[in-house]
Design an enzyme around this catalytic site. Sequence first.
Site, mmCIF file in Angstrom:
data_model
loop_
_atom_site.group_PDB
_atom_site.id
_atom_site.type_symbol
_atom_site.label_atom_id
_atom_site.label_comp_id
_atom_site.label_asym_id
_atom_site.label_seq_id
_atom_site.Cartn_x
_atom_site.Cartn_y
_atom_site.Cartn_z
ATOM 1 C CG PHE A 136 -3.609 -26.997 57.455
ATOM 2 C CD1 PHE A 136 -3.713 -26.893 58.835
ATOM 3 C CD2 PHE A 136 -2.859 -26.056 56.775
ATOM 4 C CE1 PHE A 136 -3.063 -25.879 59.527
ATOM 5 C CE2 PHE A 136 -2.203 -25.040 57.454
ATOM 6 C CZ PHE A 136 -2.305 -24.947 58.834
ATOM 7 C CG ASP A 221 -5.946 -24.842 50.293
ATOM 8 O OD1 ASP A 221 -4.843 -24.604 49.759
ATOM 9 O OD2 ASP A 221 -6.132 -24.789 51.527
ATOM 10 C CE LYS A 250 2.144 -24.923 52.650
ATOM 11 N NZ LYS A 250 2.893 -24.458 53.831
#
Length: 394
Positions: A136, A221, A250
């Site tokens: 993702f 990532d 995040k």
Amino acid sequence: MTSSWPDLEKKYLMFNIKRPPMVIVKGEGVRLWDQTGRSYLDFVGGWAVNALGHCHPAVVNAIQQQAATLIHTSNQYYTIPQIELGRLLVENSALDKVFLCNSGAEANEGAVKLARKYGKVKKNGAYEVITTLKSFHGRTLAMVAATGKPHYQEPYKPLPAGFLNVPYNDLEAIKQATNERTIAIMIEPVQGEGGVNVATQEYMHGLRKWCDENGLLLMLDEVQTGIGRTGKLFAYQHYGIEPDIMTLAKALGGGVSIGALLSKQHCAVFEPGDHGSTFGGNPLACAAGVAVMNEVLHNDISGRAAATGEYLVKRLGELKEKHPIITEVRGLGLLCAFDISKEVAGDIMLRCSEEGLLINMVSPTTIRLMPPLIITENNVDEAIDILDEVLSEF
């Protein structure tokens, strides 16, 4: 106001997410409260955003002071919080340069643009990026193409070209997919949305070696794994290798939207005008980021996540022994998951919320836990007690 907030949400907002019925109005530490005054132990953590918990005093103070001083100005000018955050990221990582943006998707978009520019000037125009199934990387159109989930991709075809999705933890698949157009490999050290799938040592070392041998960029990532989540500041540090490019978001802003693209000097090929962002790296978000980084670094939050994460996996293992519905437990630091044998993860999630515990369903058969990194063993025990009670119903 006669309508309920959920009713108003249905009237005014696009329906792109299913929400449980509670309306959250307050957060403090590891807990949230709804509008009725009921509290919840938060093991979702804003999808791994609230690493320091909700409304951490250091972050709140930094935001308040910065908001009263300078919220935003054009990136045409120097601002101190942006430079301070860049220094903290570079001096505490293996990377050399930083570009600041607003989200993980933007950071990953920037990483792909940087790789393509590198391919243009260094590798005969190579442009393809190999990613993995169950990955993702974000919700933009290009990142949907990068994300290895066909059901996310199908509604938006034709997708942008330049991405190949291959199985995760399969070095041979990477090798077979590599061709003269390949410029980079982009993976998550731990696939969060994919169900907390952890890369093996052999895989990560093999990727680094393959990239070195073929002049490729290794892009990690770390949007979900960065800033202490896995028990180290960055997940790549578990493997003894260094990426060429890394993305963060995040947890970096403590709840304020921010993303970061970091690169080694040799592939920092952006020039003025190549890439930019109106809001990226603005003083308010960067002040929050500086506060988060200082708290994580000075209080060994990563070490705390490692120890508490080990305890959480141990307690989940005990639940597995007690409840046959649990088929597997896995995790790294405080990014954990367990699989179940029936497609009832949504029902378990709802029942846990009714009992005061917030958890996350990533598939009908997988539950993910990503609580604030400041949780204690007592918090873990509280969560396990609720899970124990709920699982007995299934």
